[in-house]
Design an enzyme around this catalytic site. Structure first.
Site, mmCIF file in Angstrom:
data_model
loop_
_atom_site.group_PDB
_atom_site.id
_atom_site.type_symbol
_atom_site.label_atom_id
_atom_site.label_comp_id
_atom_site.label_asym_id
_atom_site.label_seq_id
_atom_site.Cartn_x
_atom_site.Cartn_y
_atom_site.Cartn_z
ATOM 1 N N CYS A 114 0.802 -1.221 0.000
ATOM 2 C CA CYS A 114 0.000 0.000 0.000
ATOM 3 C C CYS A 114 0.839 1.277 0.000
ATOM 4 O O CYS A 114 0.398 2.307 -0.511
ATOM 5 C CB CYS A 114 -0.937 0.010 1.210
ATOM 6 S SG CYS A 114 -2.108 -1.366 1.214
ATOM 7 N N HIS A 262 -3.605 7.173 0.864
ATOM 8 C CA HIS A 262 -3.829 5.849 0.285
ATOM 9 C C HIS A 262 -5.264 5.439 0.568
ATOM 10 O O HIS A 262 -5.759 5.584 1.691
ATOM 11 C CB HIS A 262 -2.854 4.836 0.890
ATOM 12 C CG HIS A 262 -3.278 3.424 0.695
ATOM 13 N ND1 HIS A 262 -3.537 2.895 -0.544
ATOM 14 C CD2 HIS A 262 -3.521 2.425 1.594
ATOM 15 C CE1 HIS A 262 -3.910 1.637 -0.419
ATOM 16 N NE2 HIS A 262 -3.915 1.332 0.876
ATOM 17 N N ASN A 292 -9.870 -0.541 -2.732
ATOM 18 C CA ASN A 292 -8.455 -0.379 -2.395
ATOM 19 C C ASN A 292 -7.624 -0.994 -3.519
ATOM 20 O O ASN A 292 -7.617 -2.215 -3.695
ATOM 21 C CB ASN A 292 -8.170 -1.075 -1.062
ATOM 22 C CG ASN A 292 -6.720 -0.968 -0.630
ATOM 23 O OD1 ASN A 292 -5.850 -0.591 -1.403
ATOM 24 N ND2 ASN A 292 -6.446 -1.324 0.619
#
Length: 335
Positions: A114, A262, A292
């Site tokens: 991530c 993020h 995501n």
């Protein structure tokens, strides 16, 4: 010493939209449950055979290079961030070099999940600052959908992730008051297994072990996430690394024009926004429609915000990420 600045941005997401209602036909879940916990309404999934992590990265890169106004052979180095490469090896960076038909420049792959794109930006920034390279292509791309447990057993993870890619081109900036002012990177490997995918890997379960056991209940090759633990750590580390970046440049929270976090969970972004007392127009979120996308989430969101005119010359833009590893980081940018 040079600064580096972003001169081209691009992103690509598959056309195939997968809604929460679509997932409810595959597992015991529903739209209300997913939105309440994550803020996600839909995500994009690759149709098998149409795209891969590398081809999505190439498509995003072509847009970024065109917008940068340079020829592809002016790219001096390629940085590719992903947790979902096409192959165990080689990495997708060299596939991009091949598929874009760029001269034989160096290519490196970053496996920081991530926070991979922030790590990639930091690496590119240092290469440019040192004078080693002039133009660096940084890509974040992920194809999650083919590796998720799309059953009720895996719903806690599988509803979160989507596919997509984003890319930027960085170049030299002689004005040190512009461009990437600083980057800040951290890791805490003590919690590495709290968000992980164990197999196949040489440490515990390699391909031969999986084939030998042939266990249909083996979950080691599906993603595992201790959701509450990750959430609690994320909100702390996000805050810390944003403040670290601001303080390093003698800036305050009130100086932020745009925060691109993020896109892990809308609730994390909302927590940070509330803590820093930022207005809605100072934070860009798109997890609602893409889920995501791990290393791709920041470059996709950054590109969208720029396309929509939400980022203008002179703005202070902050990128921040936290994820598997645990790794986290921030980048402070004067646009």
């Amino acid at each position: 010493m040079y600064n580096s600045k972003i001169i081209g941005l691009g992103y690509f997401v598959p056309d195939n939209v997968v809604t929460n209602d679509d997932l409810s036909k595959l597992m015991d879940t529903n739209d209300e449950w997913i939105q309440e916990r994550t803020g996600i309404k839909e995500r994009r999934h690759v149709i098998k055979g149409e795209d891969t992590t590398s081809t999505m990265g190439v498509k995003a890169a072509k847009i970024a290079i065109e917008r940068a106004g340079i020829d592809k052979d002016e790219i001096d180095f390629i940085v590719f961030a992903t947790l979902s490469p096409d192959y165990y090896f080689p990495g997708p960076g060299v596939q991009v070099q091949r598929d874009l038909d760029i001269k034989t420049v160096g290519a490196i792959d970053i496996r920081n999940q991530c926070s991979g794109f922030v790590y990639g930006i930091s690496l590119a920034d240092q290469y440019i600052k040192s004078g080693m390279y002039k133009n660096v292509l940084v890509i974040g791309s992920e194809l999650h959908s083919g590796g998720l447990d799309m059953t009720t057993r895996g719903r806690g993870v599988s509803v979160i992730f989507g596919d997509g890619a984003g890319a930027v081109v960085l170049t030299r900036e002689e004005d040190n008051s512009k461009g990437i002012l600083s980057t800040h990177l951290h890791s805490e490997g003590a919690h590495a297994e709290e968000l992980s995918l164990i197999a196949p890997g040489m440490g515990k379960r390699w391909v031969l072990d999986i084939l030998k056991d042939n266990d249909p209940n083996d979950e080691s090759y599906f993603p595992h996430m201790n959701g509450q633990f990750v959430f609690k750590n994320a909100v702390v580390r996000f805050s810390e690394v944003i403040m670290e970046g601001l303080k390093a440049n003698n800036l305050e929270v009130t100086d932020i024009d745009m925060l691109i976090p993020h896109q892990a969970n809308l609730r994390i972004s909302q927590f940070i926004q509330s803590k820093f007392k930022l207005r809605d127009d100072q934070v860009y979120n798109n997890i609602m429609k893409y889920g995501n996308t791990t290393a791709a989430s920041i470059p996709i969101a950054l590109t969208e915000a720029w396309e929509q005119g939400k980022i203008k010359e002179g703005d202070l833009v902050v990128l921040a990420a936290f994820g598997s590893g645990f790794t986290w980081g921030s980048a402070i940018i004067r646009w």
